[in-house]
Scaffold this active site. Structure first.
Site, PDB file in Angstrom:
ATOM      1  N   ARG A  55       0.833  -1.182   0.051  1.00  0.00           N
ATOM      2  CA  ARG A  55      -0.062  -0.057   0.243  1.00  0.00           C
ATOM      3  C   ARG A  55       0.871   1.206   0.226  1.00  0.00           C
ATOM      4  O   ARG A  55       1.634   1.770   0.908  1.00  0.00           O
ATOM      5  CB  ARG A  55      -0.887   0.021   1.266  1.00  0.00           C
ATOM      6  CG  ARG A  55      -2.047   1.046   1.335  1.00  0.00           C
ATOM      7  CD  ARG A  55      -2.942   0.566   2.540  1.00  0.00           C
ATOM      8  NE  ARG A  55      -4.027   1.755   2.469  1.00  0.00           N
ATOM      9  CZ  ARG A  55      -3.939   2.405   3.496  1.00  0.00           C
ATOM     10  NH1 ARG A  55      -3.123   2.343   4.815  1.00  0.00           N
ATOM     11  NH2 ARG A  55      -4.959   3.581   3.768  1.00  0.00           N
ATOM     12  N   PHE A 100       2.037  10.755   1.549  1.00  0.00           N
ATOM     13  CA  PHE A 100       1.362  10.187   2.681  1.00  0.00           C
ATOM     14  C   PHE A 100       2.002   9.106   3.626  1.00  0.00           C
ATOM     15  O   PHE A 100       2.827   9.152   4.464  1.00  0.00           O
ATOM     16  CB  PHE A 100       0.018   9.641   2.707  1.00  0.00           C
ATOM     17  CG  PHE A 100      -0.896   8.958   3.625  1.00  0.00           C
ATOM     18  CD1 PHE A 100      -0.717   9.523   5.218  1.00  0.00           C
ATOM     19  CD2 PHE A 100      -1.826   7.868   3.711  1.00  0.00           C
ATOM     20  CE1 PHE A 100      -1.477   8.894   6.200  1.00  0.00           C
ATOM     21  CE2 PHE A 100      -2.357   7.490   4.920  1.00  0.00           C
ATOM     22  CZ  PHE A 100      -2.160   7.937   5.972  1.00  0.00           C
ATOM     23  N   GLN A 155       3.536   1.182   2.981  1.00  0.00           N
ATOM     24  CA  GLN A 155       3.173   0.195   4.058  1.00  0.00           C
ATOM     25  C   GLN A 155       3.661  -1.151   3.550  1.00  0.00           C
ATOM     26  O   GLN A 155       3.450  -1.394   2.349  1.00  0.00           O
ATOM     27  CB  GLN A 155       1.625   0.370   4.289  1.00  0.00           C
ATOM     28  CG  GLN A 155       1.299  -0.387   5.396  1.00  0.00           C
ATOM     29  CD  GLN A 155      -0.388  -0.519   5.812  1.00  0.00           C
ATOM     30  OE1 GLN A 155      -0.961   0.694   5.710  1.00  0.00           O
ATOM     31  NE2 GLN A 155      -1.000  -1.692   6.134  1.00  0.00           N
ATOM     32  N   ASN A 183      -2.159  -0.824  11.976  1.00  0.00           N
ATOM     33  CA  ASN A 183      -3.234  -1.818  12.855  1.00  0.00           C
ATOM     34  C   ASN A 183      -4.244  -1.616  12.288  1.00  0.00           C
ATOM     35  O   ASN A 183      -4.713  -0.875  11.312  1.00  0.00           O
ATOM     36  CB  ASN A 183      -2.865  -1.164  14.235  1.00  0.00           C
ATOM     37  CG  ASN A 183      -3.228   0.403  14.401  1.00  0.00           C
ATOM     38  OD1 ASN A 183      -4.163   0.695  13.828  1.00  0.00           O
ATOM     39  ND2 ASN A 183      -2.701   0.990  15.398  1.00  0.00           N
ATOM     40  N   PHE A 242       4.593   1.126   8.478  1.00  0.00           N
ATOM     41  CA  PHE A 242       4.585   1.950   7.399  1.00  0.00           C
ATOM     42  C   PHE A 242       5.587   3.044   7.823  1.00  0.00           C
ATOM     43  O   PHE A 242       5.945   3.104   8.891  1.00  0.00           O
ATOM     44  CB  PHE A 242       3.279   2.797   7.265  1.00  0.00           C
ATOM     45  CG  PHE A 242       2.778   3.561   8.555  1.00  0.00           C
ATOM     46  CD1 PHE A 242       2.779   4.830   8.493  1.00  0.00           C
ATOM     47  CD2 PHE A 242       1.945   2.929   9.518  1.00  0.00           C
ATOM     48  CE1 PHE A 242       2.457   5.736   9.708  1.00  0.00           C
ATOM     49  CE2 PHE A 242       1.458   3.874  10.559  1.00  0.00           C
ATOM     50  CZ  PHE A 242       1.726   5.075  10.463  1.00  0.00           C
ATOM     51  N   LEU A 281      -2.780  10.938  12.735  1.00  0.00           N
ATOM     52  CA  LEU A 281      -2.241   9.499  13.168  1.00  0.00           C
ATOM     53  C   LEU A 281      -1.592   9.514  14.523  1.00  0.00           C
ATOM     54  O   LEU A 281      -1.666   8.177  15.182  1.00  0.00           O
ATOM     55  CB  LEU A 281      -1.358   8.690  12.208  1.00  0.00           C
ATOM     56  CG  LEU A 281      -1.725   8.459  10.871  1.00  0.00           C
ATOM     57  CD1 LEU A 281      -0.628   7.962   9.961  1.00  0.00           C
ATOM     58  CD2 LEU A 281      -3.029   7.899  10.671  1.00  0.00           C
ATOM     59  N   HIS A 285      -1.281   5.189  16.331  1.00  0.00           N
ATOM     60  CA  HIS A 285      -0.166   4.324  15.882  1.00  0.00           C
ATOM     61  C   HIS A 285       1.027   4.365  16.565  1.00  0.00           C
ATOM     62  O   HIS A 285       1.554   5.409  17.014  1.00  0.00           O
ATOM     63  CB  HIS A 285       0.028   4.191  14.407  1.00  0.00           C
ATOM     64  CG  HIS A 285      -1.305   4.310  13.363  1.00  0.00           C
ATOM     65  ND1 HIS A 285      -1.226   3.000  12.929  1.00  0.00           N
ATOM     66  CD2 HIS A 285      -2.054   5.095  13.136  1.00  0.00           C
ATOM     67  CE1 HIS A 285      -2.546   2.904  12.166  1.00  0.00           C
ATOM     68  NE2 HIS A 285      -2.995   4.299  12.171  1.00  0.00           N
TER      69      HIS A 285
END
Length: 168
Positions: free
Chosen positions: A58, A63, A66, A105, A116, A125, A129
């Site tokens: 991903r 951004f 991942q 997660n 990530f 975030l 995280h």
């Protein structure tokens, strides 16, 4: 004459994991002081070759990238503790910019093997995280991975693989 071993002198510094990818190599340093259990998990999984051959499944430009899922789906991966483990979230660490290493997660206390790396500030975030390190070298490689072409579900159209990840 006594020679100081580079191995010993680096003891005071944060442990480093080197990640060799199909697009180049980068290194991350781990924040054991803030997230000991998370760092140990990442370091041990890397040491036993768990991440070797896995993909960055991903990628979202500006951004994050991942990876860390051996199934390559975004739904897999286990921690060294077996299954999932708890968050180690601290107010002191925030997703302030590019190059922050954090756990992916599926809600609170669901950490496994997926992680990530940020490509810019991601303040939304914070508190959700576990941050457990940062890119120590090779940020240009991380950025290059972050600029990969992806499909409608943010999956790279060409696999970007971790060839090998090991503690240095």
């Amino acid at each position: 004459a006594l020679h100081s071993s580079p191995r010993l002198s680096s003891r005071m510094e944060a442990p480093v994991v080197q990640i060799d990818t199909t697009m180049g190599t980068f290194q991350v340093e781990l924040y054991y002081k803030h997230a000991p259990k998370t760092c140990k998990n990442f370091e041990q999984l890397a040491k036993k070759g768990y991440y070797d051959g896995t993909v960055f499944h991903r990628i979202i430009r500006d951004f994050m990238i991942q990876g860390g899922d051996p199934t390559g789906t975004g739904r897999g991966g286990e921690s060294m503790y077996g299954g999932k483990f708890e968050d180690e979230i601290t107010r002191e660490l925030k997703h302030t910019g590019a190059g922050i290493l954090s756990m992916a997660n599926a809600g609170p206390n669901t950490n496994g093997s997926q992680f990530f790396l940020t490509l810019g500030p991601t303040p939304h975030l914070d508190g959700k995280h576990t941050i457990f390190g940062r890119v120590a070298s090779g940020m240009e490689v991380v950025k290059r991975i972050g600029n990969t072409q992806t499909n409608s579900v943010d999956r790279p159209t060409t696999d970007i693989k971790i060839i090998r990840a090991r503690p240095v």
